[in-house]
Design an enzyme around this catalytic site. Structure first.
Site, short mmCIF file in Angstrom:
data_model
loop_
_atom_site.label_atom_id
_atom_site.label_comp_id
_atom_site.label_asym_id
_atom_site.label_seq_id
_atom_site.Cartn_x
_atom_site.Cartn_y
_atom_site.Cartn_z
N SER A 240 0.85 -1.19 0.00
CA SER A 240 0.00 0.00 0.00
C SER A 240 0.89 1.24 0.00
CB SER A 240 -0.90 0.00 1.24
OG SER A 240 -0.11 0.26 2.38
N LYS A 241 0.22 2.37 -0.04
CA LYS A 241 0.95 3.66 -0.12
C LYS A 241 2.03 3.78 0.94
CE LYS A 241 -1.58 7.17 -2.53
NZ LYS A 241 -2.96 6.68 -2.72
N ARG A 242 1.72 3.26 2.12
CA ARG A 242 2.68 3.50 3.20
C ARG A 242 3.99 2.74 2.98
NH1 ARG A 242 2.56 -0.62 7.07
NH2 ARG A 242 0.87 -1.92 6.34
N GLY A 244 5.63 3.02 0.28
CA GLY A 244 6.36 3.78 -0.73
C GLY A 244 5.77 3.48 -2.09
#
Ligand code: GLU
Length: 468
Positions: A240-242, A244
């Site tokens: 996911s986005k977290r 990177g």
């Protein structure tokens, strides 16, 4: 399975970004086609007319081109084939493998509730009614799924996955407005494109059971299935986005080379012994879809960096110079005539430790600075009388050096330190500072070579003439 020549395909939905999961799926399809001497195709699943913009389609084309995966035929656009999808639905009706369902929305809702209460899937009474009972009102076309037994998906990655037919509802093929549904479109397109192996993310495993029933309804050969596990982040959670970057273009922006991405993504879920690095030809030779592991793969940045560094060290300096120039322009660094030559000369001297082309860009700017360099306090502070004297004597030696190359300059520096009766440590930091203005730079001889003789001497002169 028949012995039809292998045809694989990647079938992305153009939704804005090309996820690295899609890139890896594309790569596995591509490699399996190469491995078997087969054909690799691209289908754009653009039936969601709102999300499927031209820009989103271009993102996929660009991503595929960047990764160097050229399909063996022109891409197929799913939305353009709606008429053919409808034709197959009508064919299924004629064969008695599908039926018109005239349930009204209210009736469907009521049936849903009963089905839920009874713990079964929705069933339409129209499945068993004769067509001449048909009312004059909108209908959907549903597949007549078998009610007993099971549907087995013989998956090349997951093994045999069995679905109880009683748990599969009669899939809608055409909506009331006559538009085809997703599963119908996929089956018709895969069949018409001659796809023999459907290799895709395991979020589609359930669809494989439903799609199998459509193939069977048409009497078509069911393709081989291979459902790939997801890519997870380093912590084992779904990417996911977290974590990177997720999009192919982000990896490009972060300074990863496409050949490094290919090598790394190939290793995500597949491997050849302990081999970390392999060429495209080796990957194609070794890759077999049956060797893909069924556990989720984890993104490992250290490994990716290691592989990227390997390919940065192999790449042509001219190509890297273009990539670095692009990065510098994005940082508003002004490039001048002759800078490309400096880049090409400097890159081989600074690339050994570079994990990405962004690192390369950081490591070359010292050579592109315009004279006179602004010397940070720390460096200016080193220039006391003693150091200036040494720098000036060194400058004269450098001036008379004809062979402006790393080995010759290393020898010169050593000989100079010896003649001064000091270690290189006494002169190195000041010289390096004067040449680089405090920016990262290679070893002394490397810095001298990348600057060239005239620029090196001029930078030393500038420093010597600076007021103390
Ligand atoms: N369009 C689907 C996706 O992007 C892929 C469908 C398939 O490969 O069958 O997830």
């Amino acid at each position: 399975m028949s012995d039809r020549p292998v045809v694989t395909r990647i079938a992305p939905s153009p939704t804005g970004a090309m996820h690295i999961g899609t890139a890896r799926t594309a790569l596995f399809n591509y490699l399996y086609a190469k491995h078997t001497g087969g054909t690799f195709l691209l289908r754009i699943e653009d039936t969601d007319r709102e999300r499927s913009t031209e820009a989103a389609v271009k993102v996929i084309f660009d991503g595929m081109a960047w990764l160097g995966m050229t399909p063996d035929a022109e891409p197929v656009f799913q939305a353009s084939r709606a008429e053919r999808h409808r034709e197959v639905a009508l064919d299924l009706l004629e064969r008695g493998a599908a039926y018109r369902d005239y349930m009204t929305p209210d009736e469907l809702e009521a049936e849903r509730e009963v089905a839920r209460a009874e713990g079964r899937v929705v069933r339409s009474p129209w499945r068993d009614l004769a067509p001449n009972d048909a009312p004059d009102r909108p209908f959907v076309v549903r597949l007549k799924s078998p009610r007993d037994g099971e549907t087995a998906v013989e998956d090349q990655v997951k093994g045999a996955v069995r679905f109880q037919n009683k748990d599969l509802d009669d899939l809608i093929l055409l909506r009331t407005d006559g538009t085809p549904t997703y599963n119908l479109a996929v089956v018709v397109d895969d069949h018409d494109m001659g796809v023999t192996h459907v290799i895709r993310g395991d979020d589609h495993l359930n669809n494989a059971a439903r799609q199998t029933l459509i193939y069977q309804g048409m009497g078509w050969e069911v393709p081989a299935w291979a459902h790939l596990p997801m890519i997870h982040g380093p912590d084992g959670a779904k990417l996911s986005k977290r974590h990177g970057a997720q999009a192919v273009s982000e990896f490009d922006d972060m300074g990863y080379l496409p050949e490094a991405m290919r090598n790394y993504l190939t290793k995500l879920g597949w491997g050849h012994g302990d081999d970390e690095i392999f060429s495209d030809a080796q990957a194609a030779e070794w890759f077999d879809i049956r060797d893909v592991v069924s556990a989720p793969a984890r993104l490992d940045w250290a490994k990716l960096n290691h592989i990227n560094n390997h390919y940065i060290r192999l790449a042509e300096p001219a190509r890297l110079a273009d990539l670095v120039a692009r990065i510098l322009k994005s940082r508003d660094w002004p490039l001048h005539d002759g800078d490309m030559d400096i880049l090409q000369r400097t890159i081989p001297l600074v690339r050994d430790g570079a994990k990405t082309t962004l690192d390369l860009a950081d490591n070359v700017v010292f050579a592109l600075k315009r004279r006179p360099l602004e010397l940070p306090e720390k460096i200016a502070g080193m220039l006391n009388d003693e150091t200036r004297g040494r720098l000036s004597r060194l400058r004269d030696r450098l001036q008379s050096e004809a062979a402006w190359e790393v080995p010759a300059l290393e020898a010169l520096l050593r000989a100079f330190a010896e003649s001064e009766g000091v270690g290189l440590g006494k002169i190195g930091p000041a010289l390096r500072g004067v040449l680089s203005g405090g920016s990262p730079a290679p070893d002394l001889a490397g810095a001298l070579v990348s600057l060239g003789k005239a620029e090196s001497l001029a930078r030393i002169d500038d420093a010597l003439s600076q007021a103390q």
